[in-house]
Design a protein around this motif. Sequence first.
Motif, PDB file in Angstrom:
ATOM      1  N   ASN A  67      28.925  15.323  92.596  1.00  0.00           N
ATOM      2  CA  ASN A  67      28.251  14.619  93.681  1.00  0.00           C
ATOM      3  C   ASN A  67      26.863  15.165  93.985  1.00  0.00           C
ATOM      4  O   ASN A  67      26.250  14.791  94.987  1.00  0.00           O
ATOM      5  CB  ASN A  67      29.114  14.676  94.945  1.00  0.00           C
ATOM      6  N   LEU A  68      26.348  16.045  93.120  1.00  0.00           N
ATOM      7  CA  LEU A  68      25.020  16.604  93.343  1.00  0.00           C
ATOM      8  C   LEU A  68      23.937  15.548  93.142  1.00  0.00           C
ATOM      9  O   LEU A  68      24.094  14.612  92.363  1.00  0.00           O
ATOM     10  CB  LEU A  68      24.768  17.762  92.366  1.00  0.00           C
ATOM     11  N   GLY A  69      22.828  15.736  93.858  1.00  0.00           N
ATOM     12  CA  GLY A  69      21.675  14.890  93.642  1.00  0.00           C
ATOM     13  C   GLY A  69      20.948  15.284  92.378  1.00  0.00           C
ATOM     14  O   GLY A  69      21.207  16.336  91.788  1.00  0.00           O
ATOM     15  N   PRO A  70      19.986  14.469  91.923  1.00  0.00           N
ATOM     16  CA  PRO A  70      19.285  14.748  90.660  1.00  0.00           C
ATOM     17  C   PRO A  70      18.477  16.037  90.669  1.00  0.00           C
ATOM     18  O   PRO A  70      18.183  16.581  89.605  1.00  0.00           O
ATOM     19  CB  PRO A  70      18.386  13.530  90.478  1.00  0.00           C
ATOM     20  N   LYS A  71      18.108  16.558  91.838  1.00  0.00           N
ATOM     21  CA  LYS A  71      17.332  17.792  91.925  1.00  0.00           C
ATOM     22  C   LYS A  71      18.163  18.974  92.418  1.00  0.00           C
ATOM     23  O   LYS A  71      17.622  20.040  92.699  1.00  0.00           O
ATOM     24  CB  LYS A  71      16.131  17.598  92.858  1.00  0.00           C
ATOM     25  N   ASP A  72      19.474  18.779  92.506  1.00  0.00           N
ATOM     26  CA  ASP A  72      20.353  19.811  93.049  1.00  0.00           C
ATOM     27  C   ASP A  72      21.005  20.633  91.932  1.00  0.00           C
ATOM     28  O   ASP A  72      21.198  20.145  90.817  1.00  0.00           O
ATOM     29  CB  ASP A  72      21.452  19.189  93.904  1.00  0.00           C
ATOM     30  N   THR A  73      21.381  21.848  92.262  1.00  0.00           N
ATOM     31  CA  THR A  73      22.056  22.743  91.313  1.00  0.00           C
ATOM     32  C   THR A  73      23.060  23.603  92.070  1.00  0.00           C
ATOM     33  O   THR A  73      22.827  23.970  93.225  1.00  0.00           O
ATOM     34  CB  THR A  73      21.056  23.679  90.604  1.00  0.00           C
ATOM     35  N   ILE A  74      24.175  23.898  91.422  1.00  0.00           N
ATOM     36  CA  ILE A  74      25.125  24.880  91.927  1.00  0.00           C
ATOM     37  C   ILE A  74      25.113  26.069  90.973  1.00  0.00           C
ATOM     38  O   ILE A  74      25.232  25.913  89.757  1.00  0.00           O
ATOM     39  CB  ILE A  74      26.548  24.301  92.043  1.00  0.00           C
ATOM     40  N   PHE A  75      24.955  27.271  91.543  1.00  0.00           N
ATOM     41  CA  PHE A  75      24.952  28.512  90.778  1.00  0.00           C
ATOM     42  C   PHE A  75      26.271  29.229  91.056  1.00  0.00           C
ATOM     43  O   PHE A  75      26.647  29.406  92.218  1.00  0.00           O
ATOM     44  CB  PHE A  75      23.768  29.389  91.190  1.00  0.00           C
ATOM     45  N   VAL A  76      26.961  29.641  89.994  1.00  0.00           N
ATOM     46  CA  VAL A  76      28.326  30.157  90.124  1.00  0.00           C
ATOM     47  C   VAL A  76      28.464  31.509  89.449  1.00  0.00           C
ATOM     48  O   VAL A  76      27.951  31.725  88.340  1.00  0.00           O
ATOM     49  CB  VAL A  76      29.336  29.182  89.474  1.00  0.00           C
ATOM     50  N   CYS A  77      29.161  32.426  90.106  1.00  0.00           N
ATOM     51  CA  CYS A  77      29.570  33.695  89.497  1.00  0.00           C
ATOM     52  C   CYS A  77      31.053  33.900  89.809  1.00  0.00           C
ATOM     53  O   CYS A  77      31.443  33.893  90.979  1.00  0.00           O
ATOM     54  CB  CYS A  77      28.741  34.856  90.031  1.00  0.00           C
ATOM     55  N   LYS A  78      31.876  34.075  88.762  1.00  0.00           N
ATOM     56  CA  LYS A  78      33.321  34.191  88.935  1.00  0.00           C
ATOM     57  C   LYS A  78      33.857  35.380  88.137  1.00  0.00           C
ATOM     58  O   LYS A  78      33.292  35.739  87.103  1.00  0.00           O
ATOM     59  CB  LYS A  78      34.017  32.919  88.429  1.00  0.00           C
ATOM     60  N   GLY A  79      34.944  35.943  88.626  1.00  0.00           N
ATOM     61  CA  GLY A  79      35.552  37.035  87.878  1.00  0.00           C
ATOM     62  C   GLY A  79      36.813  37.551  88.531  1.00  0.00           C
ATOM     63  O   GLY A  79      37.295  37.003  89.526  1.00  0.00           O
ATOM     64  N   GLY A  80      37.335  38.645  87.962  1.00  0.00           N
ATOM     65  CA  GLY A  80      38.515  39.311  88.495  1.00  0.00           C
ATOM     66  C   GLY A  80      38.196  40.761  88.792  1.00  0.00           C
ATOM     67  O   GLY A  80      37.218  41.326  88.277  1.00  0.00           O
ATOM     68  N   THR A  81      39.010  41.388  89.611  1.00  0.00           N
ATOM     69  CA  THR A  81      38.752  42.767  90.044  1.00  0.00           C
ATOM     70  C   THR A  81      39.247  43.757  88.993  1.00  0.00           C
ATOM     71  O   THR A  81      40.434  43.813  88.683  1.00  0.00           O
ATOM     72  CB  THR A  81      39.442  43.046  91.389  1.00  0.00           C
ATOM     73  N   ILE A  82      38.324  44.563  88.455  1.00  0.00           N
ATOM     74  CA  ILE A  82      38.681  45.529  87.405  1.00  0.00           C
ATOM     75  C   ILE A  82      38.225  46.948  87.738  1.00  0.00           C
ATOM     76  O   ILE A  82      38.534  47.872  86.991  1.00  0.00           O
ATOM     77  CB  ILE A  82      38.082  45.116  86.042  1.00  0.00           C
ATOM     78  N   ASP A  83      37.510  47.150  88.846  1.00  0.00           N
ATOM     79  CA  ASP A  83      36.849  48.424  89.098  1.00  0.00           C
ATOM     80  C   ASP A  83      37.603  49.373  90.017  1.00  0.00           C
ATOM     81  O   ASP A  83      37.224  50.532  90.136  1.00  0.00           O
ATOM     82  CB  ASP A  83      35.448  48.179  89.671  1.00  0.00           C
ATOM     83  N   ASP A  84      38.656  48.906  90.681  1.00  0.00           N
ATOM     84  CA  ASP A  84      39.391  49.741  91.627  1.00  0.00           C
ATOM     85  C   ASP A  84      40.880  49.610  91.335  1.00  0.00           C
ATOM     86  O   ASP A  84      41.403  48.491  91.254  1.00  0.00           O
ATOM     87  CB  ASP A  84      39.076  49.294  93.063  1.00  0.00           C
ATOM     88  N   GLU A  85      41.555  50.725  91.175  1.00  0.00           N
ATOM     89  CA  GLU A  85      42.976  50.694  90.794  1.00  0.00           C
ATOM     90  C   GLU A  85      43.824  49.896  91.775  1.00  0.00           C
ATOM     91  O   GLU A  85      44.797  49.260  91.375  1.00  0.00           O
ATOM     92  CB  GLU A  85      43.517  52.123  90.673  1.00  0.00           C
TER      93      GLU A  85
END
Length: 313
Positions: free
Chosen positions: A201-219
Amino acid sequence: MKLLHTLRPQSILYLCFACLTLFFVSCGDDNNPVIDDGKPVNKNANVVTTDKAVLRLEFPALKKTGRQQIIVHRLSNTDYDKDRVNFCTEWDCDKKSQRWSCYQLHRGFSGNHSRTGSFTADPALSEGDYWAEYTYFPGFDRGHICPSADRTFSKEANDQTFYMSNMQPQYHAFNGFDSKNNKNKGLWLRMEQQLQTWASNLGPKDTIFVCKGGTIDDEKNIIKRIDGKLIVPKYFFTAILRKYYINGKHEYIALGYWCDQTNSYRTNETIKQHCMSIEKLEQLTGIDFFCNLPDDIEANVEKNYNESSWKWL
């Protein structure tokens, strides 16, 4: 910091951090830092050396300790992205696990190329930097972090999402759906589908920036290590920045998603229950998201999360 850039389709930057001083460069588009009257307006932007991809808005701050490898998966043409970037991954060579994948979505992300790829080792990784014996994840799905469904505009783009470097072990009830009951869909899958709805549903000049992941740094944020080796994250996260064009200028809004991974469909829970400000998500993950935004914009969008700004299913 040591960086190595090859001529492969996937640009590789080997990041071995010792002392790191962040500096700023002048660039002129939305994927790069900004200089205002000769003065930096961003004090925490990523370092740029051989590959300016690390300055794209979807990138979080790169990890400063340990042996990290930034993999930039590039396409053979500029039809989708002027820099030919498909998606990028931070790989922890010591933990032999991915920390996050980041990418962009706009109205042209969808197409006719469905899941046809084969799960395969990432050619960007050297032997010894990943668990080669885990073609499958025993007891878990091979969960895409940059989803196959977000890269259907070309076969090449879709195939790259099947690199094992883009996978994390996920319970099927968290990552998938019940073929016998359409109401049973995992919380991670529902979040991804919501994101795809927003993108469509974004407009022609719109953008979505995404960063995804899982937790690996803390036991305490790890469920287990399969055979004492392969990390299974206890929590998964998504940082979303939406750029939209209104009243002749671009505005930004953002939200964070944080969810514990359990082996249950949890149909009584909603996506909204797991959403929060980026500022809070940063506290939970220890990751500085959207660091390449000018400081004033970054501070504003990261502390403010307004549920009513997002159209929900």
